[in-house]
Structures are given as structure tokens and as C-alpha cells.
Design a protein around this motif. Structure first.
Motif, PDB file in Angstrom:
ATOM      1  N   THR A 106    -114.291  83.984 -52.052  1.00  0.00           N
ATOM      2  CA  THR A 106    -113.465  84.073 -53.289  1.00  0.00           C
ATOM      3  C   THR A 106    -114.412  84.471 -54.565  1.00  0.00           C
ATOM      4  O   THR A 106    -114.109  84.905 -55.521  1.00  0.00           O
ATOM      5  N   PHE A 108    -115.827  87.572 -54.295  1.00  0.00           N
ATOM      6  CA  PHE A 108    -115.435  88.845 -54.666  1.00  0.00           C
ATOM      7  C   PHE A 108    -114.057  88.810 -55.385  1.00  0.00           C
ATOM      8  O   PHE A 108    -113.991  89.755 -56.207  1.00  0.00           O
ATOM      9  N   ASP A 109    -113.039  87.926 -54.941  1.00  0.00           N
ATOM     10  CA  ASP A 109    -111.774  87.934 -55.473  1.00  0.00           C
ATOM     11  C   ASP A 109    -111.150  86.703 -55.319  1.00  0.00           C
ATOM     12  O   ASP A 109    -111.145  86.386 -53.935  1.00  0.00           O
ATOM     13  N   LYS A 111    -108.241  85.887 -54.876  1.00  0.00           N
ATOM     14  CA  LYS A 111    -107.011  86.013 -53.963  1.00  0.00           C
ATOM     15  C   LYS A 111    -107.498  85.879 -52.695  1.00  0.00           C
ATOM     16  O   LYS A 111    -106.689  86.131 -51.844  1.00  0.00           O
ATOM     17  N   ALA A 112    -109.042  85.876 -52.434  1.00  0.00           N
ATOM     18  CA  ALA A 112    -109.413  85.869 -50.974  1.00  0.00           C
ATOM     19  C   ALA A 112    -108.902  84.705 -50.105  1.00  0.00           C
ATOM     20  O   ALA A 112    -108.839  84.397 -48.863  1.00  0.00           O
ATOM     21  N   SER A 138    -103.817  87.816 -48.162  1.00  0.00           N
ATOM     22  CA  SER A 138    -105.261  87.382 -48.231  1.00  0.00           C
ATOM     23  C   SER A 138    -106.339  88.269 -47.495  1.00  0.00           C
ATOM     24  O   SER A 138    -107.479  88.684 -47.982  1.00  0.00           O
ATOM     25  N   VAL A 141    -106.782  91.670 -49.139  1.00  0.00           N
ATOM     26  CA  VAL A 141    -107.951  91.402 -50.413  1.00  0.00           C
ATOM     27  C   VAL A 141    -109.379  91.727 -49.822  1.00  0.00           C
ATOM     28  O   VAL A 141    -110.209  92.271 -50.315  1.00  0.00           O
ATOM     29  N   ARG A 144    -111.258  94.950 -48.750  1.00  0.00           N
ATOM     30  CA  ARG A 144    -111.594  95.736 -49.807  1.00  0.00           C
ATOM     31  C   ARG A 144    -113.203  95.689 -49.926  1.00  0.00           C
ATOM     32  O   ARG A 144    -113.717  96.528 -50.499  1.00  0.00           O
ATOM     33  N   LYS A 324    -105.015  83.636 -62.670  1.00  0.00           N
ATOM     34  CA  LYS A 324    -105.949  84.246 -61.830  1.00  0.00           C
ATOM     35  C   LYS A 324    -105.330  84.809 -60.537  1.00  0.00           C
ATOM     36  O   LYS A 324    -105.831  86.062 -60.268  1.00  0.00           O
TER      37      LYS A 324
END
Length: 341
Positions: A106, A108-109, A111-112, A138, A141, A144, A324
């Protein structure tokens, strides 16, 4: 609502059929020469952890079923560095494969990782979400960021709190309490909202941090509490079931794309079978782990989750993470958990 600790039976890793289909051998003869594809597979988990045991079996099955063309070597217990280091390595291609908690991705993002504290009522809800639309989101996400993720998740279990000096029975017991958390923004946010003093420490440094009293407690699944021997430096286990955590097998994306499609099929299938067996391992283990840890001196207490969730709601924790994640993800999440805000 309460999340009972999964009742798992004997620590036999004998799991008959996991319901996965078998694949034919890609190459029937055995080759005497070196493998065409040599991969290192890192993990922060101890050698005796069910995930590591089953992953090693998958590595062996892949080598056999590809006739030696694909050779995956397992490096558990942080042998290749901290989880932070290994994530960087797998992104760059210096490390080909990694066993990693989605929560650790997470950075990175957010939503991982879409497992929210006190959200899933039981394993039926967990697997419906993670094997369904939520898990697929997930994985998209994570892809990427140069990482290919296999579509079947390992079970790390519901996380419990352990402490050195006292049992955790209510949110009040966490006020100012020095607790180690993983290097995961959501976990830090969770314990801050509960009034604790969270300290982010890599797992490889956790035992020493508990031993030297840098922190007084930590939170992890019973299987990891046992395999990491935390019973040597902790006395109390409070069954909080505050969050369920899953791990994934990830591969450097460029490395994965270079592997021929027929070999990709074998690798993914063997790891899918391994994750299903490991889930069953965890289900069998849960019933014995508490008794096993009690014989090693740990004291258990069950915790009612409603007061903790109430504190989180009042602190704005769920609204923060709803913002978020965004409305699309939150809608998918609540399909499996029910309303969270």
C-alpha cells in the motif's frame, strides 16, 4: 461484530484434494542441464510457517512438471532482506518472486490492500471478497507498479494483539501503549485512532524489538506468533480479530512476460493448488494453536470488538479510508462487508 478465531485442527499438513485441477507435464523428459528459467522467491515469514511450507512444495512441483525448465528457489525468514527491500528488488527485477502481504504494497497505492479493520465477519466473507471482485480490483492496482500477482491468495489469518505486561480488554487499555505495527499506513492509522502509540518496525527486527522492550506489544496471526516464537518475549494474547490479512505470490512483471504461456500456466496452477492447501492448513491449525501457545506460557482473553469499532467510527477512521479508497472501491467493499460508515 465478533470475528471468532478460525478453529483450525491438528497441525498435519496432510490435505488431500484441494479441489484444483491437475495439469499435464509441459515437458516429459528430465533434463540434465541447468534450468532455462531460474527464479529466487523471497519471503519474510519463518521457515516453519504454513505459507513457506506450501510455497516450497509448489516450487518443487513446478520444477517436476516443467521437466526442470523452471527452477524456483525459496528464501524464507528475510534471507534476502526486509520486506521493504524485497519489494524494491522484485520491482527492479533483482528478485524474481516475492511472498508479500497486500498491506505491504500500500506504499504505492492504498487500494492495493482492501481488508478493513473489523469489516469481515468470517472466512466465508473473506474468501468471497478476495476470490471475487474485491481481490481482482486489488490485483489490477498492484499490476500498475511492475508486479504481476497470482490470482489466489494465501491466508495469513485474523490478527491478534500480544503484550508483555497486560491483557488488552478494551480500547482504554491501548491508550499510549507502545505497539509494533507493520510498515503499513492503514495499520499505523488504526492504532493511532485507538489511542495507542504505534511504532512501524520491519518484521525481521520485531523479535529483538520485543526482547529489548523498544515496544511492549505487537499484533499478528496466531500462526506467526507461534512460528516466530513470540511466546518467548510476550505473555498475553488478546483475541481481537481486528483485521484479516492475506499474502500474495508476486512476480516481477517483465520476468513473468518472458516466461512462455504454457509454463506460466503450470506455475500459476501449482501455486493456486498450494494456496488452497495452505488455507486448509490454517483452518486445521486454528483449533490447536491456542492450546499450543498456552502450554508455552501465553495467557489468552477474548475481546468484544464493538467498543473498538465504535472508537474508530467516532475518530473518523472509516470515513478517512472511504475517502482514500474512493466511492467505486468502497461500494465494492461494502458488497461483502455490509455498511461500514
Amino acid at each position: 461484530m465478533n470475528h471468532p478465531v478460525p478453529r483450525l485442527g491438528r497441525r498435519s499438513f496432510v490435505l488431500g484434494a484441494a479441489g484444483a485441477a491437475t495439469l499435464p507435464l509441459v515437458t516429459l523428459p528430465r533434463f540434465a542441464h541447468a534450468a532455462e528459467f531460474n527464479y529466487k522467491y523471497g519471503s519474510e515469514l519463518p521457515l516453519t510457517h504454513p505459507q513457506v511450507i506450501r510455497a516450497k512444495e509448489a516450487c518443487e512441483a513446478v520444477r517436476k512438471d516443467t521437466g526442470g525448465r523452471v527452477d524456483i528457489e525459496m528464501f524464507p525468514a528475510g534471507a534476502l532482506g526486509s520486506i521493504t527491500d524485497m519489494i524494491s528488488q522484485v520491482r527492479s527485477g533483482a528478485l524474481q518472486m516475492l511472498n508479500v502481504a497486500t498491506a505491504s504494497l500500500t506504499t504505492f497505492d492504498p487500494k492495493a490492500n482492501l481488508s478493513i479493520p473489523y469489516a469481515f465477519k468470517d472466512y466465508a466473507a473473506v474468501w468471497a471478497a478476495m476470490d471475487g471482485e474485491l481481490g481482482a480490483y486489488s490485483r489490477r492496482v498492484v499490476s500498475r507498479f511492475g508486479i504481476h500477482v497470482f490470482d489466489s491468495m494465501w491466508d495469513h489469518g485474523f490478527r491478534q494483539m500480544t503484550t508483555r505486561t497486560k491483557a488488552i480488554t478494551s480500547p482504554e487499555d491501548l491508550q499510549g501503549f507502545k505497539i509494533r505495527v507493520a510498515l503499513v499506513p492503514m495499520y499505523v492509522s488504526l492504532f493511532k485512532a485507538l489511542g495507542a502509540a504505534p511504532t512501524a518496525i520491519n518484521f525481521s527486527e520485531l523479535y529483538t524489538s520485543l526482547q529489548t522492550r523498544v515496544v511492549d506489544g505487537q499484533e499478528n496471526s496466531l500462526a506467526l506468533i507461534d512460528s516466530a516464537r513470540f511466546y518467548e518475549v510476550q505473555q498475553y494474547v488478546s483475541v481481537t480479530n481486528h483485521i484479516w490479512e492475506g499474502y500474495v505470490t508476486s512476480v516481477n512483471d517483465a520476468t513473468w512476460k518472458r516466461l512462455p504461456a504454457n509454463l506460466q500456466d503450470v506455475v500459476q496452477q501449482r501455486f493456486r493448488e498450494a494456496t488452497l492447501r495452505q488455507r486448509q492448513d490454517m483452518a486445521e491449525l486454528s483449533g490447536t494453536l491456542q492450546a499450543q501457545l498456552q502450554t508455552k506460557g501465553m495467557k489468552f482473553n477474548n475481546v468484544e470488538p464493538a467498543p473498538f469499532r465504535e472508537v474508530l467510527s467516532k475518530a473518523g477512521f472509516y470515513k478517512e479510508w472511504q475517502q482514500k479508497f474512493g466511492p467505486e472501491v468502497w461500494t465494492i467493499l461494502e458488497k461483502y462487508t455490509g455498511a461500514l460508515t
